[in-house]
Design a protein around this motif. Structure first.
Motif, PDB file in Angstrom:
ATOM      1  N   VAL A  10      -6.927  15.384  84.516  1.00 39.36           N
ATOM      2  CA  VAL A  10      -8.027  16.321  84.303  1.00 39.36           C
ATOM      3  C   VAL A  10      -9.327  15.577  84.577  1.00 39.36           C
ATOM      4  CG1 VAL A  10      -9.236  17.729  82.592  1.00 39.36           C
ATOM      5  CG2 VAL A  10      -6.732  17.558  82.532  1.00 39.36           C
ATOM      6  N   ASP A  11     -10.178  16.161  85.403  1.00 35.28           N
ATOM      7  CA  ASP A  11     -11.496  15.580  85.653  1.00 35.28           C
ATOM      8  C   ASP A  11     -12.507  16.211  84.705  1.00 35.28           C
ATOM      9  OD1 ASP A  11     -10.972  13.764  87.835  1.00 35.28           O
ATOM     10  OD2 ASP A  11     -10.675  15.530  89.103  1.00 35.28           O
ATOM     11  N   ASN A  12     -13.156  15.384  83.911  1.00 39.87           N
ATOM     12  CA  ASN A  12     -14.218  15.801  83.003  1.00 39.87           C
ATOM     13  C   ASN A  12     -15.312  14.741  83.093  1.00 39.87           C
ATOM     14  OD1 ASN A  12     -15.660  17.178  81.018  1.00 39.87           O
ATOM     15  ND2 ASN A  12     -14.554  16.228  79.325  1.00 39.87           N
ATOM     16  N   PRO A  13     -15.985  14.653  84.272  1.00 44.26           N
ATOM     17  CA  PRO A  13     -16.975  13.594  84.450  1.00 44.26           C
ATOM     18  C   PRO A  13     -18.134  13.747  83.466  1.00 44.26           C
ATOM     19  CG  PRO A  13     -17.044  15.132  86.293  1.00 44.26           C
ATOM     20  CD  PRO A  13     -15.890  15.529  85.424  1.00 44.26           C
ATOM     21  N   VAL A  14     -18.492  12.630  82.858  1.00 42.58           N
ATOM     22  CA  VAL A  14     -19.512  12.632  81.812  1.00 42.58           C
ATOM     23  C   VAL A  14     -20.671  11.730  82.228  1.00 42.58           C
ATOM     24  CG1 VAL A  14     -19.992  12.025  79.413  1.00 42.58           C
ATOM     25  CG2 VAL A  14     -17.770  12.997  80.025  1.00 42.58           C
ATOM     26  N   VAL A  15     -21.864  12.280  82.178  1.00 39.91           N
ATOM     27  CA  VAL A  15     -23.073  11.480  82.337  1.00 39.91           C
ATOM     28  C   VAL A  15     -23.829  11.551  81.020  1.00 39.91           C
ATOM     29  CG1 VAL A  15     -23.259  11.689  84.848  1.00 39.91           C
ATOM     30  CG2 VAL A  15     -24.328  13.403  83.394  1.00 39.91           C
ATOM     31  N   ALA A  16     -24.477  10.461  80.665  1.00 48.80           N
ATOM     32  CA  ALA A  16     -25.122  10.362  79.354  1.00 48.80           C
ATOM     33  C   ALA A  16     -26.073  11.524  79.085  1.00 48.80           C
ATOM     34  CB  ALA A  16     -25.851   9.034  79.232  1.00 48.80           C
ATOM     35  N   GLN A  17     -26.779  11.963  80.097  1.00 52.55           N
ATOM     36  CA  GLN A  17     -27.764  13.028  79.904  1.00 52.55           C
ATOM     37  C   GLN A  17     -27.118  14.379  79.599  1.00 52.55           C
ATOM     38  OE1 GLN A  17     -27.391  11.116  82.573  1.00 52.55           O
ATOM     39  NE2 GLN A  17     -29.241   9.908  82.821  1.00 52.55           N
ATOM     40  N   LEU A  36     -24.145  14.724  77.748  1.00 53.16           N
ATOM     41  CA  LEU A  36     -23.175  14.644  76.658  1.00 53.16           C
ATOM     42  C   LEU A  36     -23.505  15.702  75.621  1.00 53.16           C
ATOM     43  CD1 LEU A  36     -22.520  10.881  75.990  1.00 53.16           C
ATOM     44  CD2 LEU A  36     -20.825  12.675  76.228  1.00 53.16           C
ATOM     45  N   GLY A  37     -22.577  16.596  75.401  1.00 52.17           N
ATOM     46  CA  GLY A  37     -22.808  17.648  74.422  1.00 52.17           C
ATOM     47  C   GLY A  37     -21.546  18.442  74.162  1.00 52.17           C
ATOM     48  N   ALA A  38     -21.718  19.582  73.575  1.00 53.26           N
ATOM     49  CA  ALA A  38     -20.590  20.409  73.157  1.00 53.26           C
ATOM     50  C   ALA A  38     -19.689  20.799  74.322  1.00 53.26           C
ATOM     51  CB  ALA A  38     -21.095  21.654  72.435  1.00 53.26           C
ATOM     52  N   ASP A  39     -20.256  21.045  75.516  1.00 51.93           N
ATOM     53  CA  ASP A  39     -19.428  21.433  76.666  1.00 51.93           C
ATOM     54  C   ASP A  39     -18.461  20.320  77.047  1.00 51.93           C
ATOM     55  OD1 ASP A  39     -20.601  23.917  76.792  1.00 51.93           O
ATOM     56  OD2 ASP A  39     -21.987  23.386  78.410  1.00 51.93           O
ATOM     57  N   VAL A  40     -18.935  19.081  77.029  1.00 56.61           N
ATOM     58  CA  VAL A  40     -18.071  17.936  77.322  1.00 56.61           C
ATOM     59  C   VAL A  40     -16.951  17.870  76.293  1.00 56.61           C
ATOM     60  CG1 VAL A  40     -17.984  15.410  77.300  1.00 56.61           C
ATOM     61  CG2 VAL A  40     -19.798  16.581  78.556  1.00 56.61           C
ATOM     62  N   GLY A  41     -17.302  18.050  75.035  1.00 58.08           N
ATOM     63  CA  GLY A  41     -16.301  18.037  73.978  1.00 58.08           C
ATOM     64  C   GLY A  41     -15.280  19.145  74.128  1.00 58.08           C
ATOM     65  N   ARG A  42     -15.724  20.337  74.494  1.00 59.37           N
ATOM     66  CA  ARG A  42     -14.800  21.461  74.700  1.00 59.37           C
ATOM     67  C   ARG A  42     -13.815  21.160  75.830  1.00 59.37           C
ATOM     68  NH1 ARG A  42     -18.850  24.611  72.853  1.00 59.37           N
ATOM     69  NH2 ARG A  42     -19.965  24.762  74.815  1.00 59.37           N
ATOM     70  N   TRP A  80     -14.184  12.583  73.001  1.00 54.41           N
ATOM     71  CA  TRP A  80     -13.162  12.923  72.010  1.00 54.41           C
ATOM     72  C   TRP A  80     -13.823  13.352  70.696  1.00 54.41           C
ATOM     73  CZ3 TRP A  80     -12.294  10.656  67.230  1.00 54.41           C
ATOM     74  CH2 TRP A  80     -11.163  11.123  66.541  1.00 54.41           C
ATOM     75  N   ALA A  81     -14.808  12.576  70.239  1.00 54.44           N
ATOM     76  CA  ALA A  81     -15.490  12.882  68.978  1.00 54.44           C
ATOM     77  C   ALA A  81     -16.123  14.271  69.029  1.00 54.44           C
ATOM     78  CB  ALA A  81     -16.545  11.809  68.680  1.00 54.44           C
ATOM     79  N   LEU A  82     -16.796  14.573  70.121  1.00 52.63           N
ATOM     80  CA  LEU A  82     -17.421  15.894  70.259  1.00 52.63           C
ATOM     81  C   LEU A  82     -16.370  16.999  70.263  1.00 52.63           C
ATOM     82  CD1 LEU A  82     -20.100  15.009  72.945  1.00 52.63           C
ATOM     83  CD2 LEU A  82     -20.533  15.563  70.534  1.00 52.63           C
ATOM     84  N   GLY A  83     -15.232  16.736  70.879  1.00 55.36           N
ATOM     85  CA  GLY A  83     -14.166  17.724  70.933  1.00 55.36           C
ATOM     86  C   GLY A  83     -13.477  17.947  69.595  1.00 55.36           C
ATOM     87  N   GLU A  84     -13.473  16.937  68.751  1.00 60.48           N
ATOM     88  CA  GLU A  84     -12.823  17.060  67.444  1.00 60.48           C
ATOM     89  C   GLU A  84     -13.729  17.679  66.391  1.00 60.48           C
ATOM     90  OE1 GLU A  84      -9.506  16.569  66.803  1.00 60.48           O
ATOM     91  OE2 GLU A  84      -9.549  16.443  68.983  1.00 60.48           O
ATOM     92  N   ALA A  85     -15.035  17.737  66.661  1.00 56.05           N
ATOM     93  CA  ALA A  85     -15.954  18.375  65.712  1.00 56.05           C
ATOM     94  C   ALA A  85     -15.517  19.815  65.510  1.00 56.05           C
ATOM     95  CB  ALA A  85     -17.383  18.317  66.231  1.00 56.05           C
ATOM     96  N   GLY A  86     -15.420  20.227  64.274  1.00 61.72           N
ATOM     97  CA  GLY A  86     -14.936  21.559  63.942  1.00 61.72           C
ATOM     98  C   GLY A  86     -13.453  21.563  63.602  1.00 61.72           C
ATOM     99  N   ARG A  87     -12.763  20.499  63.967  1.00 64.74           N
ATOM    100  CA  ARG A  87     -11.341  20.361  63.651  1.00 64.74           C
ATOM    101  C   ARG A  87     -11.111  19.262  62.626  1.00 64.74           C
ATOM    102  NH1 ARG A  87      -8.691  20.659  69.664  1.00 64.74           N
ATOM    103  NH2 ARG A  87      -6.723  20.438  68.590  1.00 64.74           N
ATOM    104  N   ASN A 140     -23.491  19.132  62.765  1.00 64.55           N
ATOM    105  CA  ASN A 140     -23.961  20.444  63.241  1.00 64.55           C
ATOM    106  C   ASN A 140     -22.841  21.213  63.928  1.00 64.55           C
ATOM    107  OD1 ASN A 140     -26.497  19.860  62.262  1.00 64.55           O
ATOM    108  ND2 ASN A 140     -27.360  19.349  64.256  1.00 64.55           N
ATOM    109  N   LEU A 141     -22.049  20.527  64.745  1.00 67.89           N
ATOM    110  CA  LEU A 141     -20.923  21.187  65.406  1.00 67.89           C
ATOM    111  C   LEU A 141     -19.880  21.631  64.399  1.00 67.89           C
ATOM    112  CD1 LEU A 141     -20.536  18.891  68.551  1.00 67.89           C
ATOM    113  CD2 LEU A 141     -21.313  21.274  68.529  1.00 67.89           C
ATOM    114  N   ASN A 142     -19.668  20.825  63.364  1.00 67.54           N
ATOM    115  CA  ASN A 142     -18.714  21.191  62.300  1.00 67.54           C
ATOM    116  C   ASN A 142     -19.184  22.439  61.552  1.00 67.54           C
ATOM    117  OD1 ASN A 142     -16.417  19.602  62.330  1.00 67.54           O
ATOM    118  ND2 ASN A 142     -17.413  17.907  61.300  1.00 67.54           N
TER     119      ASN A 142
END
Length: 141
Positions: free
Chosen positions: A62-69, A71-77, A104-111, A137-139
């Protein structure tokens, strides 16, 4: 390649090489997440090259390229969707493993509770305390 376990089923590392695929499959990894954008790597390590090697080894990629600028909820999803779809252990890579740990951390927020997320990343060597408010905030969102 040095794999760093965040959980028993999620590990991270820096840049992978095509020849790393056999070790990943031997370790029980079934899904590979590429968090590194192509503009950061030479052509011989492009997402297409890694994809070909991963698929030849029987891995889902799976390609989920991440750039620092960005990084947010979409990357986590996107990271969470890849984890949820995986039939076994997941390994994610970027330049050092840090962005893959953050995704991973952003994706686990709420779980998971924020403290549990931060404890897991800290134990793995990724101190992400600066994300506490975002994760909270995501939680709560």
């Amino acid at each position: 390649m040095t794999r760093i376990d965040i959980t028993p089923n999620y590990s991270v590392s820096g840049q992978l090489l095509p020849e790393d695929m056999a070790a990943l499959t031997a370790a029980g990894v079934t899904t590979l997440i590429n968090n590194r954008p192509d503009h950061e790597v030479p052509p011989e390590l492009s997402s297409a090259t890694i994809r070909a090697a991963a698929e030849a080894a029987g891995l889902t990629i799976v390609d989920n390229p991440v750039v620092a600028q960005a990084l947010g909820a979409d990357v986590g999803r996107s990271q969470r969707q890849a984890l949820d779809a995986a039939s076994g252990a997941v390994h994610a890579y970027c330049a050092s493993g840090m962005r893959s740990a953050v995704a991973w951390a952003l994706g686990e927020a709420g779980r998971m509770e924020t403290d549990d997320i931060l404890a897991a990343t800290e134990k793995a060597g990724f101190p992400l305390g600066g994300l506490r408010q975002i994760l909270t905030n995501l939680n709560n969102g």
